[in-house]
Scaffold this active site. Structure first.
Site, PDB file in Angstrom:
ATOM      1  N   LYS A 126      -7.660  10.003 -47.180  1.00  0.00           N
ATOM      2  CA  LYS A 126      -7.831   8.785 -47.998  1.00  0.00           C
ATOM      3  C   LYS A 126      -8.091   7.652 -47.025  1.00  0.00           C
ATOM      4  CE  LYS A 126      -6.086   5.458 -49.737  1.00  0.00           C
ATOM      5  NZ  LYS A 126      -6.655   4.151 -49.325  1.00  0.00           N
ATOM      6  N   SER A 151       1.945   0.471 -43.424  1.00  0.00           N
ATOM      7  CA  SER A 151       3.104  -0.425 -43.449  1.00  0.00           C
ATOM      8  C   SER A 151       4.387   0.326 -43.828  1.00  0.00           C
ATOM      9  CB  SER A 151       2.848  -1.543 -44.449  1.00  0.00           C
ATOM     10  OG  SER A 151       2.648  -0.987 -45.726  1.00  0.00           O
ATOM     11  N   THR A 152       5.501  -0.240 -43.442  1.00  0.00           N
ATOM     12  CA  THR A 152       6.804   0.358 -43.758  1.00  0.00           C
ATOM     13  C   THR A 152       7.007   0.386 -45.275  1.00  0.00           C
ATOM     14  OG1 THR A 152       7.602  -0.457 -41.653  1.00  0.00           O
ATOM     15  CG2 THR A 152       9.278   0.170 -43.241  1.00  0.00           C
ATOM     16  N   VAL A 198       4.778   0.730 -47.714  1.00  0.00           N
ATOM     17  CA  VAL A 198       4.045   1.841 -48.347  1.00  0.00           C
ATOM     18  C   VAL A 198       4.622   3.177 -47.874  1.00  0.00           C
ATOM     19  CG1 VAL A 198       1.785   2.949 -48.578  1.00  0.00           C
ATOM     20  CG2 VAL A 198       1.962   0.473 -48.731  1.00  0.00           C
ATOM     21  N   GLY A 199       5.062   3.246 -46.631  1.00  0.00           N
ATOM     22  CA  GLY A 199       5.712   4.465 -46.129  1.00  0.00           C
ATOM     23  C   GLY A 199       6.885   4.861 -47.015  1.00  0.00           C
ATOM     24  N   GLU A 220       3.872   6.924 -39.535  1.00  0.00           N
ATOM     25  CA  GLU A 220       3.646   6.045 -38.374  1.00  0.00           C
ATOM     26  C   GLU A 220       3.566   4.644 -38.951  1.00  0.00           C
ATOM     27  OE1 GLU A 220       3.489   7.052 -35.348  1.00  0.00           O
ATOM     28  OE2 GLU A 220       2.648   9.067 -35.285  1.00  0.00           O
ATOM     29  N   CYS A 259      -0.176  -1.697 -34.283  1.00  0.00           N
ATOM     30  CA  CYS A 259       1.250  -1.454 -34.554  1.00  0.00           C
ATOM     31  C   CYS A 259       2.066  -1.503 -33.263  1.00  0.00           C
ATOM     32  CB  CYS A 259       1.410  -0.107 -35.223  1.00  0.00           C
ATOM     33  SG  CYS A 259       0.488   1.167 -34.387  1.00  0.00           S
ATOM     34  N   GLU A 285       7.040  -8.131 -38.264  1.00  0.00           N
ATOM     35  CA  GLU A 285       5.723  -7.765 -37.736  1.00  0.00           C
ATOM     36  C   GLU A 285       4.674  -8.703 -38.345  1.00  0.00           C
ATOM     37  OE1 GLU A 285       3.665  -4.269 -39.185  1.00  0.00           O
ATOM     38  OE2 GLU A 285       3.303  -3.691 -37.116  1.00  0.00           O
TER      39      GLU A 285
END
Ligand code: NAD
Length: 498
Positions: free
Chosen positions: A186, A240-241, A243-244, A262, A296, A391
């Site tokens: 994707k 991003s965290t 969405v993770g 990641e 990142c 971040e």
């Protein structure tokens, strides 16, 4: 299915297909859904590409399922050959791929050509080398022998971000295919063009239909459908965290698919008083300005020893100010735009907050035209200030001083992120001591951002888990199976009868 003709480096025309790449064909999305992509340097619309819907994800999964039946028994030498061929084609079309990253993501053409594209090529060649070496272990057990074999997971997916899209896609594709999986990629909705070109190269390389499918689409539509799909066995995610977490939750609530993450970072760069100052200045400035800080692993927190602090600040300011912003396709430009209007607003929001918090503005902080942001540094930033904690994903450095080694280790670890760190010192014992004490997935000494296809890359804490690159990445794409064999004793006299 239609193609778009885009203008690359020195006006070179580049053809890309607009469709989804499923089963080795370029096809329209359900109900002809499309999304527009824009050049962040001048806000001009580049083209539109098909945008995958849930039905299209299902279709890609069906194609992958059929492909896996044939692909799994394919000799590993075929995988070596195909991955190597893809590497050759990417190398051949490096100018096109670097141009597409430049016009679509705002990445400097030269940076993409000299780093991102060659990194993708190296990674393909490195994992091609592993494709026929997926050996397990042979183990002694009391009644016979056992061995392990590493098997592919089956249908896997990669969801990737926009900041270095080709390289990060290949970080997933190469080990996934080397270990015998089939893959749905994707691509990011903000920068789909590289993926459209990559699909054409995958077709030309000769991969069988359905082994690699490429879908551009929105995260909350196509990304979510992938995360929830009951037949997908793994999602490898970079982004991003936030969405993770959503992907991990979707995996937990559906089929417990494997997830590697990641995520973001807030990397400390630490300059000790015995460091080669010129070298430290070069790398710390690069660490926050490369790709406009949209990395990142950016070194966004800079801790400098008290005894060299003011001198460092003076010289850092000079380095940060040497920029020529403009069209990232031009060789004269050394600063491109940030990737989107949203990114521009977000970064400037942090600059405003830092000013309000009373941090000392060393340089930058201006709102340049369009999507450009000047290289910015704040000094004397407090540990609790928002620009030291969050971040930003932009060229904004937060600098503070320290007095002792233990103090700076505590500060470096005072973050929920744990992706990368850089240490600058000439003292070898200190280098090892501090590298060992820092809570990050990678530490560089006397340099920053040292990435190689054979060195694992990934995070700890809220920077995620799992590794891209290096031999360790292979573990994320295989199941280990143990086969135990009970050896029957020799029957009486059997030897004599032979
Ligand atoms: P993002 O998390 O918004 O998007 C990343 C990808 O996830 C995109 O393809 C997007 O479409 C998709 N996505 C969005 N919502 C989704 C959902 N609900 N379900 C499934 N997929 C979804 O990140 P971004 O803005 O594209 O990239 C910036 C972030 O990525 C930064 O936080 C940065 O630190 C991180 N990043 C990390 C690394 C790393 O290697 N650790 C590398 C690059 C970027």
């Amino acid at each position: 299915m239609a193609q778009a003709i885009l203008s690359g480096f020195q006006g070179k025309p580049i053809n890309v297909h607009k469709g989804l790449f499923i089963n080795n064909q370029f096809v329209s999305a359900t109900n002809n859904h499309t999304l527009d992509t824009t050049n962040p340097a001048n806000a001009q619309r580049l083209t539109d590409v098909s945008a995958a819907q849930k039905e299209d994800v299902n279709w890609a999964v069906e194609a992958s399922e059929a492909a896996f039946r044939e692909w799994r028994p394919t000799p590993p030498q075929t995988r070596v050959r195909l991955l190597s061929k893809l590497a050759d084609l990417i190398e051949r079309d490096a100018v096109d791929l670097a141009s597409l990253e430049s016009i679509d993501a705002g990445i400097l053409y030269g940076e993409s050509l000299q780093f991102n594209v060659p990194q993708a090529v190296d990674t393909l060649r490195y994992f091609a080398g592993w494709a026929d070496k997926g050996a397990g272990q042979s183990l002694h057990i009391p009644d016979g022998l056992a061995y392990t074999q590493h098997e592919p997971l089956g249908i896997c997916a990669a969801i990737v971000p926009w900041n270095a899209p080709l390289m990060i896609t290949i970080w997933k594709l190469a080990p996934a295919i080397a270990t015998g999986n089939v893959l749905i990629i994707k691509t990011p909705e903000l920068t789909p063009l590289y993926g459209q070109k990559l699909a054409a190269l995958i077709l030309e390389a000769g991969f069988p239909p359905g082994v690699i499918n490429i879908l551009c689409g929105e995260g909350k539509v196509a990304g979510q459908a992938i995360s929830e799909h009951p037949k997908i066995r793994k999602v490898a995610f970079t982004g991003s965290t936030l969405v993770g977490r959503q992907i991990l939750r979707a995996a937990a609530e559906t089929n417990l698919k494997r997830v590697t993450l990641e995520l973001g970072g807030k990397g400390p760069s630490i300059v000790f008083p015995d460091a080669d100052l010129e070298n430290a200045l070069f790398w710390t400035a690069l660490g926050i300005t490369a790709n406009n800080g949209q990395i990142c692993a950016a070194g966004s927190r800079i801790y400098v020893h008290d005894s060299i602090y003011e001198r460092f600040l003076e010289e850092f300011k000079v380095r940060m100010s040497k920029t020529a912003h403009g069209d990232p396709l031009l060789a004269t430009t050394n600063k491109g735009p940030v990737a989107s209007v949203g990114q521009h607003q977000k970064i400037l929001g942090y600059v405003k907050k830092a000013k309000e918090a009373g941090s000392r503005l060393l340089c930058g902080g201006e709102d340049l035209d369009g999507n450009f942001v000047s290289n910015t540094a704040f000094a004397d930033v407090n540990e609790d200030d928002v620009i030291m904690k969050e971040e930003i994903f932009g060229p904004i450095a937060a600098i503070a001083k320290f007095k002792t080694e233990s103090e700076v280790i505590t500060k470096a670890n005072n973050s929920e992120y744990g992706l990368s760190a850089a240490i600058f010192t000439d003292n070898i014992s200190r280098a090892h001591r501090v590298a060992s004490a820092i809570e990050t997935g990678q530490v560089t000494v006397n340099c920053w951002g040292n990435l190689h296809s054979n060195t694992p890359f990934g995070g700890m804490k809220q920077s995620g888990f799992g590794r891209d690159l290096g031999k360790e990445a292979l573990d994320g794409w295989t199941n280990s199976k143990t086969v135990s064999i009970h050896l029957l004793p020799v029957a009486n006299g059997e030897c004599a009868k032979l």
